[in-house]
Structure formats: structure tokens, C-alpha cells
Scaffold this active site. Structure first.
Site, short mmCIF file in Angstrom:
data_model
loop_
_atom_site.label_atom_id
_atom_site.label_comp_id
_atom_site.label_asym_id
_atom_site.label_seq_id
_atom_site.Cartn_x
_atom_site.Cartn_y
_atom_site.Cartn_z
N LEU A 1 -10.86 3.29 2.49
CA LEU A 1 -10.23 4.02 2.66
C LEU A 1 -9.07 4.54 2.47
O LEU A 1 -8.22 4.79 2.98
CB LEU A 1 -10.90 4.80 4.14
CG LEU A 1 -11.89 4.87 4.05
CD1 LEU A 1 -12.83 5.54 5.71
CD2 LEU A 1 -12.89 5.67 3.33
N PRO A 2 -8.16 4.10 1.66
CA PRO A 2 -6.98 3.95 1.72
C PRO A 2 -6.22 5.65 1.62
O PRO A 2 -6.89 6.01 0.96
CB PRO A 2 -6.59 3.58 -0.44
CG PRO A 2 -8.35 3.79 -1.22
CD PRO A 2 -8.54 3.91 -0.04
N HIS A 3 -5.61 5.60 2.08
CA HIS A 3 -4.52 7.40 2.42
C HIS A 3 -3.73 7.42 2.43
O HIS A 3 -3.04 6.65 2.69
CB HIS A 3 -5.41 8.25 3.70
CG HIS A 3 -5.16 7.31 4.76
ND1 HIS A 3 -6.41 5.85 4.89
CD2 HIS A 3 -4.23 7.25 5.39
CE1 HIS A 3 -5.62 5.28 6.18
NE2 HIS A 3 -4.69 6.05 6.39
N ALA A 4 -3.02 8.25 2.47
CA ALA A 4 -1.03 8.50 2.47
C ALA A 4 -1.18 10.10 2.68
O ALA A 4 -2.08 11.25 1.91
CB ALA A 4 -0.72 7.88 1.58
#
Length: 153
Positions: free
Chosen positions: A64-67
Site C-alpha cells: 500500500l504505497p502512499h503519500a
């Protein structure tokens, strides 16, 4: 908040081919940039900074890559099923094949934290993850992720 609030049918990618984690993040950043009319480099740098804090590979083949980013007005998602699982430095050290990119507006907001929790709950569910892995196309992937009944998964 539901997946429908975050993910559009056009932002589902079945069978994505990438050579590694860096290439995956770059590909997802480019796709998100096109959808959001933002700079791909800015998105990629934010994702890399977040990964530097600890892998967003949450286990069981899911990442779950997030920013948080300036210019993002509401939670935005991309769902990719990878053609070939890849090393993502996941917490369980297993390769990843389901990836949900989540970009959030800057600032403090419980609603935005709810977006991450919503996605994490959905993709970490073993039955949902298995169904996503078996979906035949983008429409079925979207239907399964958004909890709609696919016509033929």
C-alpha cells in the site's frame, strides 16, 4: 469512506509488468500524474520518502504505497495486480503482487486516515485478495475491490 470514493474504474491495472520495486513506484507515479495533472517526479519522490520510513508492503502479497501531496484534493487510488510478484521489502518478506497506490491531500484529517484504513482492510482480507488475484480483467478487479458484484469474476 469506501473504495468507490478513492478508486475509479480507469485506475485499475491488471497484469502490470515491472522489473522491481523502484520501477513499480515510477510506473505508478507516472500513471497517477496523468490522472491528477501533477508532476510524476514529485509523486515519485514523495513515495520514495515514505518508503524510506519503512516498507508499505503490509504482508500476504499486498503493498500500500502512499503519500500526502500538495495538489491532491481528495484521496486518489490506483490498483495494480502485478503479472509477476516482486520483492517489496514487505513485513513478512513475501513477494508482492497486489498494489494499491494511495495519494492523500496534505494536512491533518481523520477522513484521510480513514482512506488508508479502508484500503488496508479490503486488501488484507484473504478472501478479497484471493478473488483479486483470480479476476480476469480490470472490470472484475474494480468490481471486487469496490465490493460490487462482478458479472463474471
Amino acid at each position: 469512506m469506501t473504495i468507490d470514493d478513492i478508486l475509479a474504474p480507469a485506475n485499475v491495472i491488471p497484469g502490470l509488468r515491472v522489473s522491481g520495486k523502484a520501477a513499480l513506484l515510477e510506473d505508478l507515479a507516472k500513471r497517477a500524474a496523468q490522472s491528477l495533472d501533477l508532476d510524476a517526479g514529485t509523486i515519485l519522490n514523495a513515495l520514495i520518502r515514505r518508503e524510506g520510513l519503512g516498507s508499505t508492503g503490509v504482508g500476504n502479497g499486498v503493498a500500500l504505497p502512499h503519500a500526502r501531496l500538495e495538489g491532491v484534493r481528495k484521496p486518489f487510488g490506483l490498483l495494480a495486480r502485478l503479472r509477476d510478484p516482486l520483492d517489496f521489502d514487505a513485513v513478512d518478506e513475501r513477494p508482492v503482487d497486489l498494489v494499491f497506490l494511495l495519494l492523500l491531500p496534505t494536512g491533518e484529517s481523520g477522513e484521510h486516515l480513514n482512506a488508508l484504513a479502508c484500503v488496508a482492510r479490503k486488501l488484507r482480507d484473504p478472501e478479497t485478495a484471493a478473488a483479486l488475484r483470480g479476476a480476469r480483467d480490470a472490470a472484475c478487479l474494480y468490481a471486487l475491490a469496490s465490493a460490487r458484484s462482478p458479472s463474471k469474476a
